[in-house]
Design a protein around this motif. Structure first.
Motif: not given
Length: 292
Positions: A93-109
């Protein structure tokens, strides 16, 4: 980059064949920017990130970045269950050119607090664009504690949190523990936008802004202008739309409302189905109320 203001939590338009609709994504991007939103949030819960392949996620991000053309920043969701998987997608995503990343918490475990902190710190260390934490315990089975947020707020590449817990006390705790840090707290529950701003938060990532960007922006603008009536009325005006969200699984009602506004958002991805019958009539009635 300033993390503040109103960032629509964009739906991901699809064709009737359930493929990504690039023209409709471009149309939605341009429509939202024309209203004056402060940024765009792609591939979140309402963007059906959990239904998309990695290649589809790249397509969505490329399309929005290209259509936005630098007019507003673009944040893309890259969360997943393994740290390695998240880092790989985040770098793409960084290489695509997005300006920031949203990172949800892991799920299931659900990982423990120390494991979760190391997960986020490893991701933030691996990329050159800011990371925004995403807390939505109703969907993931775990919540980012205020203590964990306090630790992560000190990381130079972790720039904030989007909270969709619906727990205002938790939002207030995030604001309190991050005092003195360059750390933005966003409301992810649309009923709490004004309350979050009043408590010292920075803005909202709002699903309702897909349909009512002017109303959601009026909350923020009214707050900045110290116009209590404007901001309170705008906040209250979102409720009729929000009430339809429970008619079917996310984001069926929201996509239908976007479609009724004139943007071909298409169906949600199966097994979630389009609103029909009484559900559809309720959504149509709600949209007509906004046209009065």
């Amino acid at each position: 980059m300033k993390f503040a203001g109103i960032w629509p939590a964009m739906v991901t338009p699809m064709t009737e064949q359930q493929d990504i609709s690039i023209p409709a994504i471009e149309q939605l991007t341009n429509e939202l920017i024309s209203y004056g939103v402060h940024g765009l949030f792609a591939l979140g819960t309402n963007g059906e990130f959990h239904m998309l392949t990695k290649e589809e996620k790249r397509t969505v991000a490329k399309t929005i970045v290209r259509a936005a053309a630098g007019r507003v920043p673009v944040m893309a969701g890259t969360g997943g269950n393994s740290t390695r998987e998240v880092i790989e997608l985040s770098k793409e995503m960084e290489s695509i050119g997005v300006d920031a990343l949203s990172v949800i918490t892991p799920f299931f475990v659900p990982p423990g607090p120390e494991e979760l902190s190391v997960h986020y710190e490893s991701i933030a260390d691996a990329v050159g664009v800011p990371v925004i934490l995403y807390n939505i315990p109703s969907k993931t089975g775990m919540s980012i504690s205020a203590d964990t947020a306090k630790r992560l707020a000190k990381h130079p590449n972790i720039a904030g949190i989007k909270d969709s817990s619906g727990d205002f006390d938790l939002i207030k705790a995030y604001i309190d523990v991050s005092q003195g840090e360059d750390f933005a707290v966003f409301a992810g529950t649309d009923s709490l936008i004004l309350q979050t701003l009043q408590a010292g938060g920075h803005g909202a990532v709002a699903a309702t802004a897909n349909v009512l960007p002017d109303h959601v922006l009026a909350i923020y603008d009214g707050f900045l202008a110290k116009d209590a009536r404007k901001s309170e009325e705008a906040q209250a005006s979102l409720q009729a739309l929000r009430d339809t969200f429970s008619l079917k699984a996310i984001p069926s009602a929201l996509k239908k409302a976007v479609e009724l506004k004139g943007i071909p958002a298409g169906p949600p991805r199966l097994p979630v189905t389009e609103a029909s019958g009484a559900e559809l009539e309720a959504i149509k009635h709600m949209m007509q109320g906004y046209q009065k």
